[in-house]
Design an enzyme around this catalytic site. Structure first.
Site, PDB file in Angstrom:
ATOM      1  N   GLU A  70       0.947  -1.362   0.068  1.00  0.00           N
ATOM      2  CA  GLU A  70       0.044   0.046   0.202  1.00  0.00           C
ATOM      3  C   GLU A  70       0.839   1.286  -0.045  1.00  0.00           C
ATOM      4  O   GLU A  70       0.503   2.301  -0.470  1.00  0.00           O
ATOM      5  CB  GLU A  70      -1.063  -0.139   1.000  1.00  0.00           C
ATOM      6  N   SER A  71       2.038   1.276   0.958  1.00  0.00           N
ATOM      7  CA  SER A  71       2.850   2.557   0.662  1.00  0.00           C
ATOM      8  C   SER A  71       3.207   2.727  -0.666  1.00  0.00           C
ATOM      9  O   SER A  71       3.524   3.971  -1.207  1.00  0.00           O
ATOM     10  CB  SER A  71       4.138   1.997   1.508  1.00  0.00           C
TER      11      SER A  71
END
Length: 145
Positions: A70-71
């Protein structure tokens, strides 16, 4: 994130990796030791140590793979979105196929779809031997600030 955190057009920034590092990835990613090594609209790469991010039995936690994915995917979507716009995750899924127990894992993020209002990225996470451990797909909605 506020508009002042973005350059006039981050997608055209000559050093997008520098932009990402200055902007930061957030407190959770920092606590997990995630570090960007490459950053562009076409390909983003980050590493994360296994140590400190494990389950009680010593395997890299499945949620840690997702945080790495997700980062990467959200940062890449925000780079694509450009100034005055914000990309926010609306869907994420992960399939774990191998367990990392030591060393560093590397996430490589590539776009599947780069639209005006939606992006989809795939993140392949591998161990130090190059074996795929997890495949993450994230969809981000792009909206005006």
């Amino acid at each position: 994130m506020s508009a002042e955190n973005l350059p006039a057009n981050p997608a055209e920034n000559t050093d997008a990796l520098d932009w990402a590092r200055r902007r930061g990835m957030g407190a959770l990613a920092e606590k997990m030791g995630i570090e960007f090594t490459e950053f562009s609209i076409e390909r983003s790469v980050a590493t994360m140590p296994v140590e400190g991010n494990t389950q009680p039995v010593g395997l890299l936690h499945g949620g840690a793979y997702v945080v790495l994915g997700e980062s990467l995917g959200s940062m890449a979507a925000n780079l694509h979105a450009g100034a005055g716009r914000l990309a926010v995750g609306v869907d994420i899924n992960a399939t774990h196929t191998r367990s990392a127990t030591s060393g560093i894992v590397t996430g490589v993020c590539t776009p599947v779809h780069l639209g005006r209002s939606l992006t989809v990225h795939e993140i392949a996470v591998t161990d130090e031997q190059g074996r795929r451990c997890s495949t993450i797909r994230i969809t981000n909605l792009i909206r005006d600030l």
